[in-house]
Motif scaffolding. Structure first.
Motif, PDB file in Angstrom:
ATOM      1  N   VAL A 167      -3.673   9.690   2.999  1.00  0.00           N
ATOM      2  CA  VAL A 167      -4.155   8.313   2.913  1.00  0.00           C
ATOM      3  C   VAL A 167      -3.907   7.671   4.268  1.00  0.00           C
ATOM      4  O   VAL A 167      -2.789   7.732   4.786  1.00  0.00           O
ATOM      5  CB  VAL A 167      -3.386   7.536   1.813  1.00  0.00           C
ATOM      6  N   ARG A 220      -6.703  -0.013  -1.088  1.00  0.00           N
ATOM      7  CA  ARG A 220      -7.893  -0.465  -0.340  1.00  0.00           C
ATOM      8  C   ARG A 220      -7.933  -1.988  -0.276  1.00  0.00           C
ATOM      9  O   ARG A 220      -8.239  -2.571   0.763  1.00  0.00           O
ATOM     10  CB  ARG A 220      -9.166   0.068  -0.983  1.00  0.00           C
ATOM     11  N   PHE A 235      -5.379  -3.429   2.276  1.00  0.00           N
ATOM     12  CA  PHE A 235      -5.831  -3.329   3.664  1.00  0.00           C
ATOM     13  C   PHE A 235      -7.048  -4.224   3.915  1.00  0.00           C
ATOM     14  O   PHE A 235      -7.166  -4.831   4.975  1.00  0.00           O
ATOM     15  CB  PHE A 235      -6.081  -1.874   4.059  1.00  0.00           C
ATOM     16  N   ALA A 236      -7.962  -4.326   2.953  1.00  0.00           N
ATOM     17  CA  ALA A 236      -9.137  -5.194   3.106  1.00  0.00           C
ATOM     18  C   ALA A 236      -8.712  -6.652   3.258  1.00  0.00           C
ATOM     19  O   ALA A 236      -9.303  -7.384   4.051  1.00  0.00           O
ATOM     20  CB  ALA A 236     -10.087  -5.029   1.928  1.00  0.00           C
ATOM     21  N   GLY A 239      -4.525   4.019   6.385  1.00  0.00           N
ATOM     22  CA  GLY A 239      -4.934   2.624   6.418  1.00  0.00           C
ATOM     23  C   GLY A 239      -4.835   2.086   7.831  1.00  0.00           C
ATOM     24  O   GLY A 239      -3.883   2.415   8.565  1.00  0.00           O
ATOM     25  N   ILE A 264      -5.433   3.690  -5.730  1.00  0.00           N
ATOM     26  CA  ILE A 264      -6.241   3.732  -4.502  1.00  0.00           C
ATOM     27  C   ILE A 264      -7.009   2.427  -4.341  1.00  0.00           C
ATOM     28  O   ILE A 264      -7.111   1.885  -3.241  1.00  0.00           O
ATOM     29  CB  ILE A 264      -7.170   4.960  -4.494  1.00  0.00           C
ATOM     30  N   ALA A 265      -7.508   1.881  -5.421  1.00  0.00           N
ATOM     31  CA  ALA A 265      -8.213   0.591  -5.355  1.00  0.00           C
ATOM     32  C   ALA A 265      -7.276  -0.507  -4.858  1.00  0.00           C
ATOM     33  O   ALA A 265      -7.678  -1.339  -4.037  1.00  0.00           O
ATOM     34  CB  ALA A 265      -8.787   0.229  -6.725  1.00  0.00           C
ATOM     35  N   SER A 282      -9.069  -1.319   6.705  1.00  0.00           N
ATOM     36  CA  SER A 282      -9.733  -0.364   5.817  1.00  0.00           C
ATOM     37  C   SER A 282      -8.763   0.757   5.460  1.00  0.00           C
ATOM     38  O   SER A 282      -7.738   0.944   6.126  1.00  0.00           O
ATOM     39  CB  SER A 282     -10.968   0.224   6.491  1.00  0.00           C
ATOM     40  N   LEU A 283      -9.107   1.484   4.422  1.00  0.00           N
ATOM     41  CA  LEU A 283      -8.277   2.589   3.958  1.00  0.00           C
ATOM     42  C   LEU A 283      -9.182   3.760   3.623  1.00  0.00           C
ATOM     43  O   LEU A 283     -10.236   3.577   3.014  1.00  0.00           O
ATOM     44  CB  LEU A 283      -7.493   2.181   2.706  1.00  0.00           C
ATOM     45  N   SER A 284      -8.773   4.945   4.045  1.00  0.00           N
ATOM     46  CA  SER A 284      -9.524   6.149   3.698  1.00  0.00           C
ATOM     47  C   SER A 284      -8.591   7.138   3.005  1.00  0.00           C
ATOM     48  O   SER A 284      -7.385   7.142   3.232  1.00  0.00           O
ATOM     49  CB  SER A 284     -10.145   6.785   4.945  1.00  0.00           C
ATOM     50  N   ALA A 333       0.834  -1.208   0.000  1.00  0.00           N
ATOM     51  CA  ALA A 333       0.000   0.000   0.000  1.00  0.00           C
ATOM     52  C   ALA A 333       0.867   1.256   0.000  1.00  0.00           C
ATOM     53  O   ALA A 333       0.570   2.224  -0.709  1.00  0.00           O
ATOM     54  CB  ALA A 333      -0.934  -0.008   1.204  1.00  0.00           C
TER      55      ALA A 333
END
Length: 135
Positions: free
Chosen positions: A127, A105, A108-109, A129, A101-102, A114-116, A53
């Motif tokens: 960013v 995410r 982390f998923a 995570g 970004i996908a 999660s990632l914001s 990430a």
């Protein structure tokens, strides 16, 4: 220390981050401020996800942000590991989020986290995570 908590070459996550960030800063000319690195061991699966990430986040900074400075913090607390990457670049409308970004995410998923992304045009992007610690 078990092999599971070590990165390639026997490095801990903090050591791997330090060397990666130094190489990246030298190659790109973008200043890296390191706010925090994990003081404890991190399972290898989590370390790999964080490194993947972070690689995507820094690739986005390099290719799109026009930032001069990027700040990094990776901390491990009682309840979670948290990675924050913040730049002083041009920001972007979140509707323009791309494949990087996908991938972040997804990384982390895959770890149950999660990632914001928070971006303000003209001011930069952050960013964050989070991976919960297993009990």
């Amino acid at each position: 220390m078990s092999e599971e908590t070590r990165m390639r070459g026997g490095q801990r996550l903090a050591e791997a981050l330090e060397s990666y960030l130094a190489e990246w800063a030298e190659r790109t000319g973008i200043v890296v401020e390191t706010w925090a690195l994990p003081a404890t061991d991190v399972p290898s699966q989590v370390s790999r996800g964080v490194m993947a990430a972070l690689d995507d986040a820094l690739s986005n900074v390099e290719l799109h942000s026009r930032a001069r400075i990027v700040s990094i913090a990776v901390t491990v607390g009682r309840s979670a590991l948290r990675m924050t990457v913040s730049d002083n670049g041009q920001g972007f409308p979140l509707t323009g989020a791309g494949s990087g970004i996908a991938r972040m995410r997804a990384a982390f998923a895959d770890l149950g986290g999660s990632l914001s992304v928070n971006s303000v045009p003209g001011e930069g992007t952050t960013v964050t995570g989070v991976v919960p610690r297993r009990r």
